[in-house]
Design an enzyme around this catalytic site. Structure first.
Site, PDB file in Angstrom:
ATOM      1  N   GLY A 181       0.641  -1.018   0.320  1.00  0.00           N
ATOM      2  CA  GLY A 181      -0.231   0.278   0.509  1.00  0.00           C
ATOM      3  C   GLY A 181       0.355   1.365   0.146  1.00  0.00           C
ATOM      4  CB  SER A 182       3.251   2.699  -1.356  1.00  0.00           C
ATOM      5  OG  SER A 182       2.608   1.818  -2.385  1.00  0.00           O
TER       6      SER A 182
END
Length: 214
Positions: A181-182
């Site tokens: 997640g980013s």
């Protein structure tokens, strides 16, 4: 043109191996009734580290999306890595998206700069300036500057970048990876025309983010 690489990202091989060994051991000792959550975990890990081939549009002035995800910002702002005002387009990746990053344009890398920082939710605006991040500044053959910034998120705490200043990049070429997640911010010259809108779902290499002014 497509750039060959394993369909399962090499960054995930150790995690997949560990999950598989645990699932096998528990299955051998306790049977499927005890092991099924660990087999499910293995499936999740494999899908997280998938890295499929993508078609690459042929338009020479197109800026390609560097990552899978959802558009969370399209705005004119300051590009602090190239010291200019620019059009910024931001892509947020959740834990179910493919997490490799690919070059948005053909060009030469003029700067790679890492910044330590916080691990705020990558979907919010201040993640661009406060989170751990790695900036890549690329100059095209026509002299245009494109900045791509890998940003860690609330869960993602490992940014990987495989290119250095002075190296060439081809559009769609895989250059990095962020785990779990980013976000990726892309800064473009003023005059570039955005081809996406906030909330739109996008795909690395195959979605055109914008067109550079000719």
């Amino acid at each position: 043109m497509n750039y060959p690489h394993p369909i399962i990202a090499r960054e995930g091989w150790p995690f997949i191996a560990i999950a598989a060994v645990i699932a096998l051991l528990i299955h051998a000792v306790g049977g499927f009734g005890f092991a099924w959550p660990f087999w499910l975990l293995l499936v999740f890990v494999v899908q997280f580290f998938r890295d499929p081939q993508r078609p690459i549009p042929a338009q020479p002035n197109a800026v390609l999306c560097p990552a899978d995800g959802r558009i969370v910002a399209v705005e004119t702002t300051q590009d602090p890595y190239a010291n200019r005002e620019a059009l910024k387009i931001s892509v947020f990746m959740n834990v179910f998206n493919v997490h490799s990053q690919r070059s948005p344009v053909d060009g030469a890398v003029t700067k790679v700069e890492y910044f330590p920082g916080a691990f705020l939710n990558a979907a919010i605006d201040k993640a661009s300036t406060e989170n751990e991040r790695n900036a890549l500044v690329i100059q095209t053959a026509s002299g245009k500057t494109v900045t791509a910034v890998q940003i860690a998120g609330l869960v993602a705490r490992r940014i990987l970048c495989y290119v250095r200043a002075g190296e060439p990049l081809s559009r769609g070429q895989r250059y990095g990876f962020i785990r779990f997640g980013s976000r990726v911010d892309v800064y473009l010259p003023l005059g570039s025309r955005a081809k996406v809108s906030i909330g739109e779902k996008v795909y690395a290499s195959s979605t055109i983010l914008a067109e550079l002014e000719q």
